[in-house]
Design an enzyme around this catalytic site. Sequence first.
Site, PDB file in Angstrom:
ATOM      1  N   ASP A 200     -12.223  12.452  -9.982  1.00  0.00           N
ATOM      2  CA  ASP A 200     -12.814  10.961  -9.844  1.00  0.00           C
ATOM      3  C   ASP A 200     -13.462  10.553 -11.098  1.00  0.00           C
ATOM      4  O   ASP A 200     -13.828  11.510 -11.960  1.00  0.00           O
ATOM      5  CB  ASP A 200     -13.587  10.957  -8.728  1.00  0.00           C
ATOM      6  CG  ASP A 200     -14.143   9.745  -8.277  1.00  0.00           C
ATOM      7  OD1 ASP A 200     -13.269   8.736  -8.337  1.00  0.00           O
ATOM      8  OD2 ASP A 200     -15.401   9.627  -8.063  1.00  0.00           O
TER       9      ASP A 200
ATOM     10  N   ASP B  98     -16.011   7.639 -11.325  1.00  0.00           N
ATOM     11  CA  ASP B  98     -17.465   6.828 -11.201  1.00  0.00           C
ATOM     12  C   ASP B  98     -18.514   7.855 -10.529  1.00  0.00           C
ATOM     13  O   ASP B  98     -18.009   8.393  -9.526  1.00  0.00           O
ATOM     14  CB  ASP B  98     -17.360   5.742 -10.515  1.00  0.00           C
ATOM     15  CG  ASP B  98     -16.368   4.580 -11.247  1.00  0.00           C
ATOM     16  OD1 ASP B  98     -16.793   4.471 -12.479  1.00  0.00           O
ATOM     17  OD2 ASP B  98     -15.657   3.993 -10.572  1.00  0.00           O
TER      18      ASP B  98
END
Length: 217
Positions: free
Chosen positions: A7, A9
């Site tokens: 991922d 963010d």
Amino acid sequence: MALAIFDLDNTLLAGDSDHAWGEFLVAKGIVDSDEFKAKNDEFYRQYQQGGLDINAYLHFALSPLSKYSRRELEAMHATFMTEYITPLRLPKADALLQQHRDAGDFLMIITATNSFVTGPIADALGVKTLLASEGEIIDGRYTGRPSGIPCFKSGKVSRLQHWLTETEHSLDGSYFYSDSHNDLPLLEAVDHAVAVDPDDTLKAAAVAAGWPVISLR
């Protein structure tokens, strides 16, 4: 060659690039500051709480892109990278990426944030393969509308499965690193799930499942 999926963010970055892009637009006077900031903050709150309407958010986030040419957008993004993204870089995240490169793994970023915002960030991190939410482009310009399956929650699994079919990769030995409970569908699909500076819901799920919990901050 195992897949090492990340991922973006609040995992590889010490912040949310999508929310930061909205703040950038407000700071530069590119959008109506009061109304846009309020909506940007509210969508981010909904995301954190797990109640985000991803299609409504994508229409909101992609709308400003329709007002500018690709060249103008690229110039804006270059400034955004310097002023907003570079300060969010994490040395420990860079080291983790390098650890997987050294192991011969195939690196991928998968993110709900749209590819206009995240493409240059993935490039800066040295990750060539990116799965992200997409904005519709007609005649070389963004229309302000989303395109395809949003790369969010179970949509991340759907997008990844499509990519696996196209590329003949597999999830054997795969890793996925994330901070968010929104990513539980994909975390549950890989062989090695890792919670990174997780929110409270993900931390509880990781402890219950026996997944490693790490910090890159």
